[in-house]
Motif scaffolding. Structure first.
Motif, mmCIF file in Angstrom:
data_model
loop_
_atom_site.group_PDB
_atom_site.id
_atom_site.type_symbol
_atom_site.label_atom_id
_atom_site.label_comp_id
_atom_site.label_asym_id
_atom_site.label_seq_id
_atom_site.Cartn_x
_atom_site.Cartn_y
_atom_site.Cartn_z
ATOM 1 N N ASN A 172 -0.707 49.454 22.365
ATOM 2 C CA ASN A 172 -1.563 48.950 23.443
ATOM 3 C C ASN A 172 -0.918 49.101 24.822
ATOM 4 O OD1 ASN A 172 0.358 46.974 23.247
ATOM 5 N ND2 ASN A 172 -1.080 45.275 22.957
ATOM 6 N N GLY A 173 0.049 50.014 24.907
ATOM 7 C CA GLY A 173 0.597 50.407 26.200
ATOM 8 C C GLY A 173 1.633 49.480 26.802
ATOM 9 N N ARG A 174 2.190 48.591 26.007
ATOM 10 C CA ARG A 174 3.143 47.621 26.531
ATOM 11 C C ARG A 174 4.568 48.171 26.489
ATOM 12 N NH1 ARG A 174 0.954 42.938 27.289
ATOM 13 N NH2 ARG A 174 2.915 41.809 27.223
ATOM 14 N N THR A 175 5.283 48.050 27.596
ATOM 15 C CA THR A 175 6.673 48.466 27.664
ATOM 16 C C THR A 175 7.576 47.286 27.284
ATOM 17 O OG1 THR A 175 7.001 47.758 29.954
ATOM 18 C CG2 THR A 175 6.083 49.979 29.613
ATOM 19 N N PRO A 176 8.858 47.544 27.025
ATOM 20 C CA PRO A 176 9.789 46.432 26.828
ATOM 21 C C PRO A 176 9.825 45.487 28.022
ATOM 22 C CG PRO A 176 10.754 48.456 25.981
ATOM 23 C CD PRO A 176 9.487 48.848 26.682
ATOM 24 N N LEU A 177 9.560 46.012 29.229
ATOM 25 C CA LEU A 177 9.539 45.162 30.420
ATOM 26 C C LEU A 177 8.378 44.170 30.351
ATOM 27 C CD1 LEU A 177 10.997 44.655 33.118
ATOM 28 C CD2 LEU A 177 9.389 46.253 34.189
ATOM 29 N N HIS A 178 7.221 44.614 29.893
ATOM 30 C CA HIS A 178 6.095 43.698 29.679
ATOM 31 C C HIS A 178 6.502 42.580 28.715
ATOM 32 C CE1 HIS A 178 3.476 47.045 31.158
ATOM 33 N NE2 HIS A 178 2.642 46.072 31.470
ATOM 34 N N THR A 179 7.147 42.999 27.621
ATOM 35 C CA THR A 179 7.528 42.046 26.577
ATOM 36 C C THR A 179 8.496 41.000 27.105
ATOM 37 O OG1 THR A 179 7.197 43.719 24.857
ATOM 38 C CG2 THR A 179 8.587 41.838 24.299
ATOM 39 N N ALA A 180 9.532 41.452 27.814
ATOM 40 C CA ALA A 180 10.523 40.524 28.364
ATOM 41 C C ALA A 180 9.902 39.587 29.390
ATOM 42 C CB ALA A 180 11.680 41.309 28.979
ATOM 43 N N ASP A 204 -0.493 48.037 31.021
ATOM 44 C CA ASP A 204 -0.742 48.284 29.608
ATOM 45 C C ASP A 204 -2.211 48.659 29.415
ATOM 46 O OD1 ASP A 204 -2.239 45.932 29.719
ATOM 47 O OD2 ASP A 204 -0.833 44.756 28.534
ATOM 48 N N ALA A 205 -2.680 48.684 28.189
ATOM 49 C CA ALA A 205 -4.044 49.127 27.905
ATOM 50 C C ALA A 205 -5.102 48.220 28.521
ATOM 51 C CB ALA A 205 -4.253 49.211 26.389
ATOM 52 N N CYS A 206 -4.740 46.975 28.822
ATOM 53 C CA CYS A 206 -5.680 46.030 29.440
ATOM 54 C C CYS A 206 -5.513 45.945 30.949
ATOM 55 C CB CYS A 206 -5.502 44.648 28.833
ATOM 56 S SG CYS A 206 -5.898 44.562 27.072
ATOM 57 N N GLY A 207 -4.629 46.756 31.478
ATOM 58 C CA GLY A 207 -4.388 46.731 32.912
ATOM 59 C C GLY A 207 -3.414 45.654 33.353
ATOM 60 N N ASN A 208 -2.730 45.035 32.399
ATOM 61 C CA ASN A 208 -1.768 43.983 32.736
ATOM 62 C C ASN A 208 -0.430 44.585 33.156
ATOM 63 O OD1 ASN A 208 -3.349 41.611 32.096
ATOM 64 N ND2 ASN A 208 -3.124 42.194 29.948
ATOM 65 N N THR A 209 0.139 44.074 34.222
ATOM 66 C CA THR A 209 1.479 44.455 34.652
ATOM 67 C C THR A 209 2.463 43.399 34.147
ATOM 68 O OG1 THR A 209 1.373 43.182 36.703
ATOM 69 C CG2 THR A 209 0.516 45.453 36.767
ATOM 70 N N PRO A 210 3.762 43.699 34.168
ATOM 71 C CA PRO A 210 4.739 42.657 33.820
ATOM 72 C C PRO A 210 4.579 41.403 34.689
ATOM 73 C CG PRO A 210 5.794 44.802 33.756
ATOM 74 C CD PRO A 210 4.412 45.028 34.308
ATOM 75 N N LEU A 211 4.264 41.584 35.982
ATOM 76 C CA LEU A 211 4.074 40.432 36.854
ATOM 77 C C LEU A 211 2.894 39.581 36.390
ATOM 78 C CD1 LEU A 211 4.652 38.718 39.324
ATOM 79 C CD2 LEU A 211 3.294 40.340 40.692
#
Length: 277
Positions: A172-180, A204-211
């Protein structure tokens, strides 16, 4: 069937009982299966950390169970890793256990080790050929899991092994940075920002950024870090057209809303693309 007496003897590491009753046991250890869990005698010994009994079982022909799966798809190596029993892990690998077997949902022993934050086990698996790049059914790697758990020493070690392992996204397009960011792991985020090359406001796939993830979960320290050191924008929109203030408000994160208004000058009347305040 793995009967009660045999199961109990294995769990209490009672080698004397096993040796005394060996003549009553079949040579085919594969028939000794726990009725509910599907565990073999080798699974039980590995989970309990019984090194003496494990060695005896392997010498008695139980090595034929090395690759046998229980009801959850785990092999004895999965059980040893999940229980963080390094001596058992070493014994199983020395006897030829497959280094990267998959359990249900495609989890390898290395993935399980990363959830247990045991660097010694992780190091031993990798030194014996465990593949850091394997993904489970959702696209998560061992590195994603390590970033979720937040052990800085492990994250740095995995980057030392493979300096580009940060550059991976889940299904779903999430990076480790998203996860952390979602899990509030500030130390890991600092490592990722210094040792990786993430694009600012990567979605990610939903347009969510790490922020956006940090704001949703109420991690002010993470939000501030991403804004100040990664140039994350408080105005980036997800796929529904919502910005950080909308995401924080919807999640009931009043402190995050206050943070955006007072520290970053976000307009309290800012509308999303759907016209929501």
């Amino acid at each position: 069937m793995l009967d009660h007496d045999l199961l109990s003897a294995i769990q209490r590491n009672d080698l004397h009982w096993l040796e005394a009753n060996a003549s009553q046991m079949s040579a085919d250890w594969r028939k000794f299966i726990h009725s509910k869990s599907g565990d073999t005698a080798l699974h039980v010994a590995a989970s309990a950390g019984c090194t003496q009994v494990l060695g005896w079982l392997l010498s008695q022909g139980c090595d034929r169970c090395l690759e046998q799966q229980n009801a959850d798809g785990k092999r004895p190596l999965h059980c040893a890793v999940q229980a963080s029993h390094l001596p058992i892990v070493k014994i199983l690998l020395d006897h030829g256990a497959t280094i990267d077997p998959l359990k249900r949902a495609d989890w390898t022993p290395l993935m399980l080790a990363c959830t247990k934050r045991n660097l010694q086990v992780i190091r031993h698996l990798i030194e014996n050929g465990a593949n850091l790049r394997l993904e489970n059914k959702d696209g998560w790697t061992s590195f994603h899991l390590a970033c979720r758990e937040g052990d800085k020493e492990i994250v740095n070690y995995l980057l030392d092994v493979d300096g580009s392992v940060w550059n991976n996204v889940t299904k779903n397009g999430r990076t480790p940075l998203h996860t952390a960011a979602m899990h509030g792991k500030e130390g890991v985020i600092r490592i990722l920002l210094s040792r990786g090359s993430y694009s600012t406001d990567e979605v990610d796939a939903c347009g969510n950024t790490p922020l956006l993830e940090a704001l949703r979960m109420g991690h002010r320290n993470i939000a501030e870090l991403l804004i100040m050191e990664h140039n994350a924008s408080v105005y980036t929109k997800d796929k529904t057209g919502r910005m950080g203030i909308h995401v924080a408000a919807e999640a009931g994160q009043g402190e995050m809303v206050k943070f955006l208004l007072e520290s970053h000058g976000v307009d309290v009347n800012l509308l999303s693309e759907t016209g929501e305040l």
